[in-house]
Design an enzyme around this catalytic site. Structure first.
Site, PDB file in Angstrom:
ATOM      1  N   GLU A 158       0.684  -1.182   0.423  1.00 27.33           N
ATOM      2  CA  GLU A 158      -0.290   0.145   0.505  1.00 27.33           C
ATOM      3  C   GLU A 158       1.210   1.023  -0.141  1.00 27.33           C
ATOM      4  O   GLU A 158       0.199   2.058   0.739  1.00 27.33           O
ATOM      5  CB  GLU A 158      -0.577   0.394   1.184  1.00 27.33           C
ATOM      6  CG  GLU A 158      -2.023  -0.956   1.347  1.00 27.33           C
ATOM      7  CD  GLU A 158      -2.944  -1.185   2.799  1.00 27.33           C
ATOM      8  OE1 GLU A 158      -2.791  -0.201   3.107  1.00 27.33           O
ATOM      9  OE2 GLU A 158      -4.042  -1.849   2.513  1.00 27.33           O
ATOM     10  N   GLU A 277      -6.410 -10.831  -1.551  1.00 30.02           N
ATOM     11  CA  GLU A 277      -7.129 -10.706   0.219  1.00 30.02           C
ATOM     12  C   GLU A 277      -8.050 -10.564  -0.611  1.00 30.02           C
ATOM     13  O   GLU A 277      -9.052  -9.518  -0.485  1.00 30.02           O
ATOM     14  CB  GLU A 277      -6.702  -9.285   0.931  1.00 30.02           C
ATOM     15  CG  GLU A 277      -4.968  -9.189   1.146  1.00 30.02           C
ATOM     16  CD  GLU A 277      -4.550  -7.980   1.426  1.00 30.02           C
ATOM     17  OE1 GLU A 277      -5.750  -7.300   2.517  1.00 30.02           O
ATOM     18  OE2 GLU A 277      -3.136  -7.383   1.660  1.00 30.02           O
ATOM     19  N   SER A 631     -48.173 -32.260  -9.662  1.00 28.07           N
ATOM     20  CA  SER A 631     -47.624 -32.247  -8.647  1.00 28.07           C
ATOM     21  C   SER A 631     -48.447 -32.511  -7.568  1.00 28.07           C
ATOM     22  O   SER A 631     -48.890 -33.849  -7.329  1.00 28.07           O
ATOM     23  CB  SER A 631     -46.743 -31.091  -9.022  1.00 28.07           C
ATOM     24  OG  SER A 631     -45.973 -30.284  -8.266  1.00 28.07           O
TER      25      SER A 631
HETATM   26  C1  XIL Z   1      -6.121  -5.989   8.544  1.00 29.16           C
HETATM   27  C2  XIL Z   1      -6.432  -7.484   9.564  1.00 29.16           C
HETATM   28  O1  XIL Z   1      -7.158  -8.332   8.851  1.00 29.16           O
HETATM   29  C3  XIL Z   1      -6.899  -6.881  10.633  1.00 29.16           C
HETATM   30  O2  XIL Z   1      -7.326  -7.711  11.831  1.00 29.16           O
HETATM   31  C4  XIL Z   1      -5.908  -6.173  11.178  1.00 29.16           C
HETATM   32  O3  XIL Z   1      -6.757  -4.975  12.630  1.00 29.16           O
HETATM   33  C5  XIL Z   1      -6.686  -4.800  10.231  1.00 29.16           C
HETATM   34  O4  XIL Z   1      -5.062  -5.151   9.401  1.00 29.16           O
HETATM   35  N1  XIL Z   1      -4.786  -4.385   3.438  1.00 29.16           N
HETATM   36  C6  XIL Z   1      -3.929  -5.501   4.153  1.00 29.16           C
HETATM   37  C7  XIL Z   1      -4.222  -6.345   5.538  1.00 29.16           C
HETATM   38  O5  XIL Z   1      -2.763  -5.183   3.361  1.00 29.16           O
HETATM   39  O6  XIL Z   1      -3.032  -7.015   5.715  1.00 29.16           O
HETATM   40  C8  XIL Z   1      -5.409  -5.532   6.207  1.00 29.16           C
HETATM   41  O7  XIL Z   1      -5.705  -6.888   7.402  1.00 29.16           O
HETATM   42  C9  XIL Z   1      -6.836  -5.456   5.668  1.00 29.16           C
HETATM   43  C10 XIL Z   1      -6.480  -4.170   4.729  1.00 29.16           C
END
Ligand code: XIL
Length: 728
Positions: A158, A277, A631
């Site tokens: 990010e 994700e 039916s």
């Molecule tokens: C999230 C986790 O799922 C949560 O438990 C935590 O509180 C915050 O981070 N992008 C990412 C992940 O790259 O690491 C993030 O994960 C969600 C968004």
């Protein structure tokens, strides 16, 4: 057919498979279904790897694991010299023991970061050289500890700015927005920190796949920022192997074109993309920021489930199409219970009780042939449309296409679609009109359907309405290879259908029946002794199913047209068909097991039959009287004919169960038994029952309708066949 109808019919032995809870996880694991495409991953927390039930899900479905939080710098390395390897090691060991490879997430990120790296012991900012030394040490330690089990690293996470900010404030001044996120990393080092992180990772792991990972890659601006950055880095020799598209999407977004645009763009500069994700929110949020609050679990409305299933199906179809570059798809969390988005977003293919949802089945049971299928563009307006209405349309292969004007709607679903799906989800086209085509050809024949617009149920204003689920529904007609037998012909004489209203004392109401009278009915003809007389006819009492009424057979069943054609072709001698309302719609849900058809028996035999025999030229005796039904009308037929064998001489069950020889006991009470159903119902049950009846000395006939299910083409065909053996 509606869910309620299915549920009601579930006690019929022919349909025992319906109405039971379905185990959507039965079948191969996702990882096996996708073995020729990409690996399937999951982000895990500590509970997921401690509970045997959850472990079983992971082992069956996934061949890639990401630690949800345990490996993030702020978790594993919160202070200088302090390492929390406990949970991080447990996850790695779980994967080592089970032969699952891992994605290492993540080595450098602005969030959940080891912020101590930016300051010295006194809290003063350090120089970037100090920061790099610390980052290098961190990356080397983590990578060396786990690289034996890791195949890919999210090295930098990010680092690029979001869309929608053309300007930003930097040190109190408004300046054109930088393509980079204004993180502490960036402020200290510029984009050099990205290059350094990748170099450190490559030093520590010469063979691992090094990924730049980000969210909202489908947004036009962000896509280009990521593209430009990765391109620039790669040209400068930075070892970036691939791009991670996080995939925090929702049930409305992204459009397939938008997703493909990003994949195709990234393909220009990398040959590896991971969907790192994936989850689909059920609201309109998306991306890596979280605004939705958690709270107590609320059930997910069924139409929302349908939208989610459809969106998963669409996205995976695109992923499969780009399997040359997509090497992994990872779900962010195991179940809705675990989801970082909160349980009320229901974003994943496993629910809050770790039960598989239909989404799982839909993702898993894809059809590679369907992936490539494009409908033939020879769509014409459906014959069931209202005058002048172009849509819905049907093509020569049986695909149906819909168009609905609902400018402010958020979602439009047509209840019609291929088996196993909740229907066809329409999308807004560039003119703001909702359009969509079924994923494949529909079964031939007539189908009821409706629209679900933002959760509300409506008819399609394009079509006529048909009484079909205790209400008037839209209907569509898919061409069938044998459709001539129910086609209206101008070259033959036609009978007519007359409505009869009569008082029913037992129900305390006026009741209605539609009566088919063959052509020539009532004409004076010369009798045997040369006198002019009127012909008397046998009568078939023909019952509809649950949710339907006295209009269902004459209209969508096309009973009158079928009779006309049979008579004109000399296949049958004319007879009357009485189609009455069978009281099927008043019983309470869940009580069909106790259904006796006693009320209808009274209405039929004591009230309707006398009216018919009085008003029409009937032959009022058992050997000129038949009872058949489809039916639930078949259930009524069976119950009534067995109780009152003296009334009816010919019996027919159309997708409505079977007779067993020892239920009837005497082959002389019935001249002919017909049993039929679609080949997508329970053909074995019908075939066996007909064979048993024949062996026991009954004149029985069966029909298995090809390519049809519990729908009207099955029953039209049954009527056509059965009529030819009645009253002989
Ligand atoms: C999230 C986790 O799922 C949560 O438990 C935590 O509180 C915050 O981070 N992008 C990412 C992940 O790259 O690491 C993030 O994960 C969600 C968004």
């Amino acid at each position: 057919m509606t869910g309620l109808m299915l549920a009601c019919l579930s006690i019929l032995p022919t349909m025992a498979q319906w109405g039971r809870p379905v185990d959507y996880s039965a079948g191969p694991g996702l990882k096996d279904a996708y073995k020729d495409y990409f690996t399937i991953g999951v982000a895990v927390n500590k509970h997921n790897i401690s509970d045997p039930a959850q472990i079983a899900i992971i082992k069956k479905q996934f061949n890639s694991v990401t630690a949800e939080n345990a490996w993030k710098p702020g978790e594993i390395h919160p202070k200088e010299g302090v390492w929390n390897f406990g949970l991080a090691d447990s996850i790695a060991n779980f994967c080592r023991e089970n032969g699952i490879k891992m994605r290492g997430h993540c080595l450098c990120w602005h969030s959940q970061f080891a912020d101590w790296m930016f300051t010295d012991k006194k809290g003063k900012p350090v120089k970037k050289e100090v920061f790099y030394e610390r980052l290098r040490d961190h990356i080397h330690t983590v990578v060396n500890r786990y690289k034996d089990v890791v195949y890919a690293w999210d090295v930098v996470n990010e680092a690029m700015a979001d869309d929608g900010r053309p300007f930003e404030f930097v040190d109190g001044k408004m300046v054109p927005a930088s393509p980079y996120r204004q993180s502490r990393h960036f402020k200290l080092c510029g984009d050099e920190f990205i290059a350094k992180a990748f170099e450190f990772a490559r030093e520590a792991d010469p063979t691992g796949v090094l990924i730049y990972n980000d969210y909202s890659c489908v947004d036009n601006g962000k896509r280009e920022r990521i593209y430009n950055m990765v391109k620039k880095m790669k040209e400068a020799g930075v070892p970036i192997d691939g791009i991670g598209m996080q995939g925090h999407y929702n049930i409305y977004f992204p459009e397939e074109e938008q997703l493909e645009k990003a994949i195709n763009r990234f393909k220009e500069i990398v040959n590896t993309i991971h969907i790192t994700e994936l989850d689909l929110r059920t609201n309109t949020e998306s991306g890596g920021q979280l605004m939705f609050s958690r709270g107590e679990a609320k059930p997910q409305a069924p139409y929302i489930g349908t939208l989610q299933e459809d969106q998963y199906a669409r996205l995976f179809k695109i992923f499969r199409k780009h399997k040359d570059v997509i090497k992994n798809v990872t779900f962010w969390n195991l179940s809705d219970k675990d989801s970082w988005l909160g349980v009320n977003n229901h974003p994943l293919p496993f629910d809050e009780n770790f039960k598989a949802k239909r989404s799982l089945q839909i993702i898993r049971d894809f059809d590679p042939v369907a992936d490539k299928r494009v409908p033939k563009e020879d769509f014409v307006p459906n014959p069931m449309n209202q005058p002048g209405q172009e849509y819905p349309m049907v093509n020569s292969e049986g695909f149906a296409r819909f168009r609905v004007v609902a400018p402010d709607a958020k979602s439009v679903i047509v209840s019609l679609g291929l088996g196993g799906r909740g229907g066809t989800v329409l999308r807004k086209d560039k003119d703001g009109v909702w359009t969509g085509t079924t994923e494949g050809p529909m079964d031939p024949g007539f189908h009821y359907y409706h629209l679900t617009i933002d959760g509300g149920v409506f008819n399609d204003p394009g079509t006529h309405n048909y009484f079909g689920s205790c209400r008037w529904e839209s209907g569509i007609e898919i061409p069938a290879p044998d459709q001539d037998f129910y086609a209206w012909r101008k070259d033959i004489p036609h009978g007519n259908i007359q409505q009869v209203n009569f008082w029913s004392e037992s129900t305390g109401k006026m009741q209605t029946a539609n009566v088919y009278l063959p052509n020539g009915y009532g004409k004076l003809v010369k009798g045997k002794n040369g006198k002019l007389e009127q012909t008397r006819y046998p009568v078939l009492y023909l019952q509809h199913g649950w949710g339907e009424n006295e209009t269902s057979w004459p209209v969508q069943g096309k009973a009158g047209i079928i009779m006309d054609n049979l008579i004109a072709d000399g296949k049958i001698k004319p007879f009357i068909v009485v189609m009455a309302y069978g009281l099927t719609n008043d019983f309470k849900f869940g009580t069909i097991g106790k259904f006796t058809a006693e009320e209808f028996e009274k209405l039929l035999i004591d009230e309707l039959m006398p009216v018919i025999d009085k008003q029409f030229l009937t032959k009022p005796d058992k050997w000129n009287r038949a009872l058949a039904g489809l039916s639930m009308g078949g259930m009524e037929t069976k119950l009534i004919t067995l109780r009152r064998p003296e009334v009816f001489g010919y019996w027919g069950l159309l997708s409505g169960g079977q007779y067993a020889p020892d239920e009837i006991k005497d082959p002389k009470v019935v001249k002919y038994i017909f049993e039929g159903c679609g080949d997508k119902e329970n053909p074995d049950g019908i075939n066996k029952s007909v064979a048993d009846l024949k062996a026991a000395g009954y004149n029985a006939e069966g029909l298995i309708s090809e390519g049809t299910a519990h729908e009207f083409l099955t029953w039209r065909r049954c009527l056509y066949q059965m009529a030819q053996s009645l009253f002989k």
